[in-house]
Design a protein around this motif. Structure first.
Motif, PDB file in Angstrom:
ATOM      1  N   GLY A  18       6.856   5.587 -10.631  1.00 29.07           N
ATOM      2  CA  GLY A  18       5.565   5.514 -11.300  1.00 29.07           C
ATOM      3  C   GLY A  18       4.583   4.676 -10.509  1.00 29.07           C
ATOM      4  O   GLY A  18       4.861   4.226  -9.388  1.00 29.07           O
ATOM      5  N   ASP A  19       3.423   4.450 -11.100  1.00 30.78           N
ATOM      6  CA  ASP A  19       2.382   3.679 -10.414  1.00 30.78           C
ATOM      7  C   ASP A  19       2.847   2.263 -10.077  1.00 30.78           C
ATOM      8  O   ASP A  19       2.562   1.756  -8.997  1.00 30.78           O
ATOM      9  CB  ASP A  19       1.127   3.617 -11.282  1.00 30.78           C
ATOM     10  CG  ASP A  19       0.408   4.957 -11.339  1.00 30.78           C
ATOM     11  OD1 ASP A  19       0.229   5.566 -10.279  1.00 30.78           O
ATOM     12  OD2 ASP A  19       0.039   5.388 -12.445  1.00 30.78           O
TER      13      ASP A  19
ATOM     14  N   ILE B 265       5.225   2.293  -7.004  1.00 28.03           N
ATOM     15  CA  ILE B 265       4.500   2.631  -5.776  1.00 28.03           C
ATOM     16  C   ILE B 265       3.607   1.475  -5.350  1.00 28.03           C
ATOM     17  O   ILE B 265       3.562   1.099  -4.167  1.00 28.03           O
ATOM     18  CB  ILE B 265       3.674   3.911  -5.985  1.00 28.03           C
ATOM     19  CG1 ILE B 265       4.600   5.118  -6.157  1.00 28.03           C
ATOM     20  CG2 ILE B 265       2.723   4.138  -4.810  1.00 28.03           C
ATOM     21  CD1 ILE B 265       3.880   6.404  -6.470  1.00 28.03           C
ATOM     22  N   GLU B 266       2.890   0.887  -6.301  1.00 26.83           N
ATOM     23  CA  GLU B 266       1.983  -0.216  -5.960  1.00 26.83           C
ATOM     24  C   GLU B 266       2.746  -1.435  -5.474  1.00 26.83           C
ATOM     25  O   GLU B 266       2.287  -2.150  -4.569  1.00 26.83           O
ATOM     26  CB  GLU B 266       1.116  -0.537  -7.169  1.00 26.83           C
ATOM     27  CG  GLU B 266       0.082   0.552  -7.450  1.00 26.83           C
ATOM     28  CD  GLU B 266      -0.512   0.476  -8.843  1.00 26.83           C
ATOM     29  OE1 GLU B 266      -0.079  -0.413  -9.615  1.00 26.83           O
ATOM     30  OE2 GLU B 266      -1.395   1.286  -9.165  1.00 26.83           O
TER      31      GLU B 266
ATOM     32  N   PHE C 109       6.569  12.687  -7.588  1.00 29.87           N
ATOM     33  CA  PHE C 109       6.096  11.460  -8.225  1.00 29.87           C
ATOM     34  C   PHE C 109       5.206  11.868  -9.402  1.00 29.87           C
ATOM     35  O   PHE C 109       3.991  11.659  -9.398  1.00 29.87           O
ATOM     36  CB  PHE C 109       5.342  10.597  -7.209  1.00 29.87           C
ATOM     37  CG  PHE C 109       6.236  10.018  -6.149  1.00 29.87           C
ATOM     38  CD1 PHE C 109       6.867   8.797  -6.346  1.00 29.87           C
ATOM     39  CD2 PHE C 109       6.473  10.696  -4.961  1.00 29.87           C
ATOM     40  CE1 PHE C 109       7.712   8.258  -5.371  1.00 29.87           C
ATOM     41  CE2 PHE C 109       7.305  10.168  -3.988  1.00 29.87           C
ATOM     42  CZ  PHE C 109       7.930   8.946  -4.203  1.00 29.87           C
TER      43      PHE C 109
ATOM     44  N   ALA D 126       2.967   9.245 -11.407  1.00 30.78           N
ATOM     45  CA  ALA D 126       2.000   8.409 -10.680  1.00 30.78           C
ATOM     46  C   ALA D 126       0.660   9.105 -10.490  1.00 30.78           C
ATOM     47  O   ALA D 126       0.556  10.330 -10.512  1.00 30.78           O
ATOM     48  CB  ALA D 126       2.576   8.025  -9.321  1.00 30.78           C
TER      49      ALA D 126
ATOM     50  N   ASN E 259      -2.382   7.026  -5.729  1.00 31.56           N
ATOM     51  CA  ASN E 259      -1.253   6.184  -5.330  1.00 31.56           C
ATOM     52  C   ASN E 259      -0.244   6.966  -4.498  1.00 31.56           C
ATOM     53  O   ASN E 259       0.312   6.448  -3.515  1.00 31.56           O
ATOM     54  CB  ASN E 259      -0.567   5.602  -6.564  1.00 31.56           C
ATOM     55  CG  ASN E 259      -1.191   4.301  -7.024  1.00 31.56           C
ATOM     56  OD1 ASN E 259      -1.816   3.598  -6.241  1.00 31.56           O
ATOM     57  ND2 ASN E 259      -1.031   3.977  -8.285  1.00 31.56           N
TER      58      ASN E 259
END
Length: 847
Positions: A195-196, A199-200, A224, A227, A231
């Motif tokens: 998810g975001d 990834i972040e 993904f 997300a 991203n």
């Protein structure tokens, strides 16, 4: 009773006997006069609700269990860029918000909270809510009590993360939060989560190369889906630059000191790992919410509370907004915070901020229904949407389209590229089963779905589908469908059941109908199998049937204390009927060639179905007889023919280890016949704009069999994962090809485990073969050299690169050019299920 002073009290709050102090302590039990609204949680949703209450002059209190506002944003990693999506959605909150750095957003919110006169009480965790609408009592953990006419739950879910559930997951180097990416130096760090947040975190850790961190991110899927596109794009660029390693279809199976064992598509592997950051999502604090009298939509851990269109829960007077309501995006949360206070204050005419967007979608249908009526109809009539809340439906429809079809109008045609899902809200559809007889159709009724094969496998449309009656359908893009399945367990179950049902009907045929399969499906189980893991073991008892849904299996039998490779079973095959029909122990071992997914059918239920359907029994007996013939052949030759069988078994094992286990069509070269002329490469280049799709010399060899670097056209292609323009498709003959919408992002090249895709610009057009033969013009047959391309290209103009891979010469008369050009017959293209079987040896011996 102590009188406490709080900053930012609004004038209407002077009636309170007790004021609340920021960052203070409440000494003894006390009861406040009743506030109109008690808001729990100061995240974007709760903060926006409090700001609206302050602007309207409503008595309120914002309860925050920490000593700062918006704990979720506060816990974002330092320097994180916070996005403001969806971009088309208008923000109507009294709190300003725009994309920017975490620190800037928090500073602005702290300032605005004071300016608006928000009544916030810090270090105030609520342990229970009792009472009824108009007279709720909130008990705090510090012993205080607050009474309120209404309660707004905006507590989010981040305090209840999903935990790792493998051996060693309780070790000290496993963490579920990343505060400061700059705090880690020279570490091998694995981020788990697609998810975001995951990834972040990975991007933050990889941002500064000077820190020397080696970053790996794991995704159990190929997409993904959860997300944001922005991203995913940043992650892709980081992987291309070598700053992050992406491992798809990979899950952790054991945490060790300094190491992490992974379950990967080709089996288990171990990587160095000094730290694990697990960002696998979160779930609602269900026990607390249910204790407040709020019901959930289902028993699933990730289910959301049942809510009305105005965010009211099943307990009147308690409202739920934000991530707890299923809306994780900040903009959505803030709009909900604004709107819920308007609703509480009696503004029942207020329409959601996304109303104009949805109105425009439904206006095209020219039917006099409101947006709410349309959403309710779609949610009620379409099985995969049944358990979405009205709020979730709004968000879902922002990413989908609704279309009307006249009777006989084509929805899609056989062999069309396409991976979107169609859901039938009204009317019927007809699937043209026989391409030569359009009248031979199968009926798809209201509520069902169409196109699940393209969604799951990426194949071209398998049949032409037309509207059987006036129909209304929701077309769901692949990314939106995957997100729906990832975030709503009930939707995933519905899609899975329908796709499994249709796979069984197609596999077993025999005149079966969907009604015949009800008991079999009710007892069926979907199982993920790691590479090398058996689903059936020779000699054990068992009568269950296994259908291979994704991946492939190999069948082995012990002969003279050695495992002999019998056959290869691709996706769409089934196994296990021998023990069910004839009784006795299993006669062979069946194990996954690659990470696979199988449908386990309960033996007793399938047996009852066979007794009720004689044609099905005849079909399975015929399949069993074919397998028994192979077993008998091996047994009869285990002495006189054992050397050949053993050699073939080793060769088959080599091929499976080199990726043939997930192939649908593979190029093989017999080294005993190959003379190294490279005609195959030259023919490939001449058939494809001067760019060869294969490398004959590379690849591995066992005995005389060579596997060159050329596309295997995998059953579930890795290259299709995260293709932004959806440019990769599967053709009518099984070929995986890339269309002209390729943007050259390189995702497919990075995701392919076999190195058969390259990024290349199309060379200048070269003169014909006769010009080269007669006049010496041009570079000659095959791929032109870089020197020739540079000389004959436009000076200073660099053509954009695109992905280049084998397409099996689709559309070229005569079939694959590499095979046609081979003067000795050394090059062959085969389907693994036809090549990897002892039955081939049997036929060769007979010939």
């Amino acid at each position: 009773m102590s009188v406490l002073v709080s900053t930012g009290l609004s004038k209407v709050q002077s009636r309170l006997d007790v004021a609340f102090v920021q960052r203070g302590q409440l000494g003894s039990k006390c009861v406040a006069d009743k506030v109109r609204i008690a808001i729990i949680g100061s995240g974007p949703a709760g903060l926006s609700a409090a700001a609206r209450a302050a602007q309207l002059g409503l008595s309120h209190v914002l309860l925050e269990k920490t000593d700062h506002l918006s704990d979720t944003i506060f816990k974002y990693q330092k320097g994180k860029h916070v996005m403001a999506t969806p971009s088309q959605l208008t923000l109507r909150s009294d709190m300003a918000f725009a994309a920017g750095k975490r620190e800037a957003i928090l500073d602005a919110w702290n300032r605005l909270a004071s300016e608006h006169g928000i009544n916030v009480r810090y270090r105030s965790e609520v342990k229970s809510i009792t009472g009824a609408e108009g007279d709720f009592t909130l008990a705090l953990t510090d012993g205080a009590f607050i009474t309120a006419e209404t309660v707004v739950l905006a507590i989010g879910t981040q305090g209840n993360p999903n935990l790792m559930r493998c051996t060693g997951s309780d070790m000290g180097h496993v963490q579920y939060q990343l505060d400061d990416p700059g705090a880690y130096i020279d570490e091998h760090i694995t981020v788990i989560g697609s998810g975001d947040a995951g990834i972040e975190n990975a991007l933050g850790l990889a941002a500064d190369a000077a820190q020397g961190n080696v970053i790996t991110i794991l995704n159990r899927s190929t997409d993904f889906a959860r997300a944001k596109n922005a991203n995913v794009k940043l992650l892709t660029e980081a992987a291309e630059a070598g700053r992050i390693t992406i491992r798809l279809q990979t899950t952790p199976c054991e945490v060790r000191g300094g190491q992490l064992m992974l379950d990967a598509p080709d089996g288990q592997t171990t990587i160095r790992c000094d730290r694990i950051i697990a960002r696998m999502g979160s779930a609602a604090p269900r026990a607390f919410v249910e204790a407040c009298g709020v019901e959930f939509s289902s028993a699933d851990r990730e289910a959301f509370p049942k809510l009305s269109p105005v965010f009211e829960s099943t307990n009147p007077g308690i409202f739920v907004i934000g991530a707890l309501a299923g809306y994780p995006l900040i903009k959505h949360c803030m709009n909900q915070g604004h709107d819920v206070v308007e609703f509480i204050n009696g503004n029942h005419l207020l329409k959601p901020a996304d109303e104009p967007i949805l109105e425009a979608k439904f206006e095209r249908l020219r039917v006099n229904r409101s947006v709410d009526d349309w959403l309710d109809l779609l949610r009620t009539n379409i099985s995969i949407l049944n358990e979405l809340s009205p709020l979730q439906m709004r968000e879902f429809m922002l990413g989908a389209e609704v279309r009307a079809f006249k009777p006989g109008e084509t929805i899609f045609e056989r062999n069309d590229p396409g991976s979107s899902l169609f859901a039938l809200a009204e009317g019927t559809a007809l699937v043209q089963v026989d391409k030569d007889d359009p009248a031979n159709t199968a009926l798809i009724e209201q509520g069902s779905i169409i196109g699940e094969v393209g969604l799951i496998s990426g194949r071209r449309r398998g049949a032409t589908v037309v509207a059987g009656s006036p129909a209304i359908m929701v077309e769901v893009p692949r990314t939106a469908a995957l997100k729906l399945m990832a975030s709503v367990p009930a939707a995933k179950r519905a899609v899975t059941r329908i796709s499994v049902e249709r796979q069984l009907l197609q596999l077993f045929a025999s005149g079966l109908t969907a009604a015949d399969l009800v008991e079999v499906l009710d007892t069926a189980e979907l199982i993920t199998v790691s590479a090398g893991q058996p689903i059936i073991t020779e000699g054990e008892d068992g009568e269950d049937i296994f259908v291979i849904r994704v991946g492939s299996m190999i069948v082995e039998k012990m002969v003279g204390k050695k495992p002999v490779f019998l056959s290869y079973l691709p996706a769409g095959s089934y196994v296990g009927e021998m023990a069910l029909i004839s009784g006795g122990p299993r006669t062979a071992t069946v194990k996954a060639a690659v990470k696979s997914e199988v449908i386990r059918l309960h033996g007793a239920a399938f047996s009852r179905l066979m007794r009720a359907k004689p044609r099905l029994l005849d079909r399975t007996r015929a399949d069993m007889a074919a397998r028994q013939n192979v077993n008998a052949f091996v047994e009869s030759r285990k002495n006189s023919f054992s050397g050949v069988v053993d050699m073939y078994s080793q060769t088959a094992t080599f091929l499976v280890e080199n990726g043939i286990g997930e192939a649908t069509d593979v190029l093989l070269i017999d080294e005993n016949l190959c003379v190294g002329c490279d005609n195959c490469e030259k023919a490939c280049a001449d058939s494809h704009e001067g760019l060869s799709r294969l490398d004959r010399e590379t690849g591995r060899t066992y005995a005389h069999l060579h596997v060159p670097t050329s596309c295997r056209h995998c059953e579930h292609p890795h290259c299709m994962a995260d293709c932004p323009p959806n440019a990769i498709h599967r053709g009518q003959d099984g070929e995986v090809f890339i269309d002209d919408s390729c943007i050259g992002c390189g995702n497919c090249q990075r995701n392919c485990p076999y190195g058969v895709i390259r990024m290349e610009s199309v060379p200048p057009k070269k003169p014909g073969l006769m010009s080269w033969l007669m006049l010496g013009a041009g570079p000659g047959p095959g791929e032109p050299s870089k020197k020739w391309r540079a000389k004959h290209g436009k000076p200073g103009v660099e053509k954009p690169k695109k992905a280049i891979k084998c397409d099996m010469c689709a559309g070229i008369t005569g079939g694959p050019a590499c095979v046609r050009a081979c003067p000795t017959g050394a090059a062959i293209r085969v389907a693994p299920e036809e090549f990897l079987t002892v039955a081939r040896l049997e036929s060769e011996e007979q010939s």
